[in-house]
Design an enzyme around this catalytic site. Structure first.
Site, mmCIF file in Angstrom:
data_model
loop_
_atom_site.group_PDB
_atom_site.id
_atom_site.type_symbol
_atom_site.label_atom_id
_atom_site.label_comp_id
_atom_site.label_asym_id
_atom_site.label_seq_id
_atom_site.Cartn_x
_atom_site.Cartn_y
_atom_site.Cartn_z
ATOM 1 N N PRO A 51 -16.096 75.721 8.108
ATOM 2 C CA PRO A 51 -15.895 76.761 9.122
ATOM 3 C C PRO A 51 -15.519 76.154 10.478
ATOM 4 O O PRO A 51 -16.156 75.208 10.923
ATOM 5 C CB PRO A 51 -17.258 77.466 9.196
ATOM 6 C CG PRO A 51 -18.222 76.600 8.469
ATOM 7 C CD PRO A 51 -17.447 75.735 7.541
ATOM 8 N N ALA A 85 -17.278 80.739 12.102
ATOM 9 C CA ALA A 85 -18.528 81.478 12.298
ATOM 10 C C ALA A 85 -18.193 82.889 12.750
ATOM 11 O O ALA A 85 -17.447 83.093 13.719
ATOM 12 C CB ALA A 85 -19.386 80.782 13.349
ATOM 13 N N TYR A 209 -27.569 76.891 17.061
ATOM 14 C CA TYR A 209 -27.461 78.345 17.113
ATOM 15 C C TYR A 209 -28.792 78.978 16.676
ATOM 16 O O TYR A 209 -29.771 78.275 16.405
ATOM 17 C CB TYR A 209 -26.236 78.801 16.312
ATOM 18 C CG TYR A 209 -24.962 78.225 16.921
ATOM 19 C CD1 TYR A 209 -24.661 78.488 18.265
ATOM 20 C CD2 TYR A 209 -24.121 77.379 16.223
ATOM 21 C CE1 TYR A 209 -23.543 77.937 18.873
ATOM 22 C CE2 TYR A 209 -22.992 76.817 16.824
ATOM 23 C CZ TYR A 209 -22.706 77.092 18.147
ATOM 24 O OH TYR A 209 -21.606 76.543 18.758
ATOM 25 N N ARG A 257 -26.266 76.432 6.218
ATOM 26 C CA ARG A 257 -25.869 75.196 6.926
ATOM 27 C C ARG A 257 -26.995 74.769 7.861
ATOM 28 O O ARG A 257 -27.431 75.553 8.718
ATOM 29 C CB ARG A 257 -24.579 75.411 7.721
ATOM 30 C CG ARG A 257 -24.175 74.184 8.526
ATOM 31 C CD ARG A 257 -22.837 74.331 9.218
ATOM 32 N NE ARG A 257 -21.729 74.064 8.320
ATOM 33 C CZ ARG A 257 -20.685 73.262 8.606
ATOM 34 N NH1 ARG A 257 -20.610 72.640 9.768
ATOM 35 N NH2 ARG A 257 -19.709 73.087 7.754
HETATM 36 C C1 LIG Z 1 -12.541 73.293 16.277
HETATM 37 C C2 LIG Z 1 -13.845 73.246 15.535
HETATM 38 C C3 LIG Z 1 -14.588 74.414 15.379
HETATM 39 C C4 LIG Z 1 -15.788 74.397 14.655
HETATM 40 N N1 LIG Z 1 -16.456 75.576 14.431
HETATM 41 C C5 LIG Z 1 -17.506 75.570 13.581
HETATM 42 C C6 LIG Z 1 -18.070 76.802 13.128
HETATM 43 O O1 LIG Z 1 -17.577 77.893 13.425
HETATM 44 N N2 LIG Z 1 -19.156 76.737 12.310
HETATM 45 C C7 LIG Z 1 -19.685 75.532 11.900
HETATM 46 O O2 LIG Z 1 -20.682 75.516 11.163
HETATM 47 N N3 LIG Z 1 -19.132 74.367 12.281
HETATM 48 C C8 LIG Z 1 -18.055 74.366 13.069
HETATM 49 N N4 LIG Z 1 -17.434 73.186 13.368
HETATM 50 C C9 LIG Z 1 -17.907 71.958 12.711
HETATM 51 C C10 LIG Z 1 -17.106 71.700 11.414
HETATM 52 O O3 LIG Z 1 -17.301 72.730 10.472
HETATM 53 C C11 LIG Z 1 -17.484 70.357 10.775
HETATM 54 O O4 LIG Z 1 -18.844 70.388 10.413
HETATM 55 C C12 LIG Z 1 -17.239 69.190 11.736
HETATM 56 O O5 LIG Z 1 -15.984 69.298 12.360
HETATM 57 C C13 LIG Z 1 -17.345 67.862 11.006
HETATM 58 O O6 LIG Z 1 -16.431 67.801 9.945
HETATM 59 P P1 LIG Z 1 -14.991 67.039 10.079
HETATM 60 O O7 LIG Z 1 -15.286 65.622 10.490
HETATM 61 O O8 LIG Z 1 -14.411 67.133 8.683
HETATM 62 O O9 LIG Z 1 -14.178 67.770 11.092
HETATM 63 C C14 LIG Z 1 -16.261 73.180 14.115
HETATM 64 C C15 LIG Z 1 -15.524 72.001 14.303
HETATM 65 C C16 LIG Z 1 -14.327 72.038 14.971
HETATM 66 C C17 LIG Z 1 -13.523 70.765 15.093
#
Ligand SMILES: Cc1cc2nc3c(=O)[nH]c(=O)nc-3n(C[C@H](O)[C@H](O)[C@H](O)COP(=O)(O)O)c2cc1C
Length: 386
Positions: A51, A85, A209, A257
């Site tokens: 997400p 989210a 959150y 999560r």
């Molecule tokens: C732009 C952006 C928005 C994110 N929004 C959410 C979110 O809405 N809900 C959530 O649980 N994590 C959110 N995250 C965290 C990601 O889901 C993920 O856990 C985090 O980026 C680490 O994974 P990655 O290294 O593959 O990016 C967000 C991350 C990014 C970069």
């Protein structure tokens, strides 16, 4: 099998006999591309779009930006495509441009996205959350600053009246009515998620959150039934899970999560998380845990490196009966395949990697020599993969 325990199995590239050749026979379906069934839902592979808030909606409704973002990843071969989210009530948003599911119009705008994702053979997933004390801020590209009254700031609620940081608005401690309202908002959002056609639900209880702030001793100083020891602090999370499962069909998976550690002295530890996972397991409502970390303390010290959160998914998977989703700096096909192959998680969620490359699953399939993973007929003439 190697019947002689003193004789090691041949290494790749090592000339061996017929037996050894048989041992080394490659599975035509790499672990990353093996289907996974959870309750009545089967994901075609283990790749999930993590997400990611796009901060681009109006009135909590998705628009063309969100549609192209999610649909492109579904066409790109992702097995489980998760929304950003989606917040349960207006005061539970992070920014004014976050999405919500507190009315039917929002539901009706999400429904075609779920339908398209499913038409691509992917599982439409939705993350539902409430920002609690981390809401009412501007978008990342506007500085993530607390909104002023002129900018439309709203009142924040949280487990205790403790702000996330000095620059954030101090929340009001939730009373019993606020808690009942918040729980009901989770139930209603879950009902709408089901009506919109989603088949996989993730509760956002990480990253500072609302459900997370109740869990953490850093942000919950209550001495009533919603605070105190870990069991008391976990009550809001467990109640949320209970009301969500009440609206969510028995044959669909429910995932939570969590921030498995807060990376700060005095904060939640992995051992606490394992205990919380056992409580979640006991409810019988939860199937999986996405193992993230941090987000609830400004003083956190995170040793960031590829796969740095995978050990959390591995411990939770090994020490509870829950399935796990590994997330965080999983970039390469081999890295992702190893996590599944070695039983460290059941699913890998990719965030920024899939932002940068919506067809990453196709590239991974090619790299891992997965056979027959499918490709939309409209794209068949694109022969860049040979
Ligand atoms: C732009 C952006 C928005 C994110 N929004 C959410 C979110 O809405 N809900 C959530 O649980 N994590 C959110 N995250 C965290 C990601 O889901 C993920 O856990 C985090 O980026 C680490 O994974 P990655 O290294 O593959 O990016 C967000 C991350 C990014 C970069």
């Amino acid at each position: 099998m190697n019947s002689n325990p003193d004789k090691p199995a041949a290494m790749p590239g090592h000339a061996g006999g017929e037996n050894e050749r048989r041992i080394l026979k490659r599975d035509p379906v790499p672990h990353l591309f093996k289907p996974l069934q959870i309750r009545g839902v089967t994901a075609k592979n283990r790749i999930m779009l993590s997400p990611m808030c796009q901060y681009s909606g109006e009135n909590g409704e998705p628009n063309l930006w969100h549609i192209q973002n999610l649909c492109a990843r579904a066409a790109g071969g992702v097995g489980i495509v998760c929304t950003e989210a989606i917040h349960t009530e207006p005061r539970g948003r992070i920014t004014k441009h976050c999405l919500g599911l507190w009315n039917d119009q929002q539901r009706d705008k999400l429904a075609p996205v779920a339908e398209f994702i499913e038409s691509q053979g992917a599982v439409p997933a939705i993350q539902i959350g409430h920002a609690g004390r981390k809401g009412s801020i501007s978008r990342p590209w506007e500085g993530s600053k607390a909104l002023t009254a002129d900018q439309g700031a709203w009142e924040l609620i949280s487990a205790s009246a403790i702000p996330f940081a000095d620059s954030f608005t101090t929340p009001r401690q939730m009373d019993e009515d606020d808690i009942a309202t918040a729980l009901d908002s989770f139930a209603q959002a879950t009902r709408r998620a089901k009506e919109a056609g989603f088949k996989f639900l993730e509760l956002h209880a990480a990253h500072g959150y609302l459900a997370h702030v109740f869990l953490s001793p850093l942000s919950n100083s209550r001495n009533d039934n919603w605070g105190g020891d870990l069991a008391g602090r976990a009550r809001f999370l467990l109640e949320t899970v209970r009301v969500m499962r009440g609206e969510w069909p028995d044959d669909l998976p429910l995932c939570v999560r969590l921030s498995c550690t807060e990376w700060v002295e005095g904060g939640l530890t992995l051992e606490d998380t394992l205990e919380v996972c056992r409580m979640l397991e006991e409810t019988g409502a939860v199937d999986l845990v996405t193992c993230s970390s941090g987000g609830n303390a400004t003083g956190q010290q995170i040793p960031i490196h590829p796969g740095y959160q995978v050990p959390f998914a591995e411990r939770v998977r090994r020490e509870t009966g829950l399935k796990t989703v590994a997330v965080g700096m999983i970039h390469g096909p081999e890295q992702a395949d190893e996590i599944i192959a070695n039983g460290r998680a059941d699913i890998v969620a990719l965030g920024r990697t899939l932002l940068a490359d919506p067809i990453w699953p196709r590239r991974a399939a090619k790299y891992l020599r997965a056979e027959d993973v499918g490709w939309p007929v409209q794209y068949e003439r694109s022969d860049i993969f040979g």
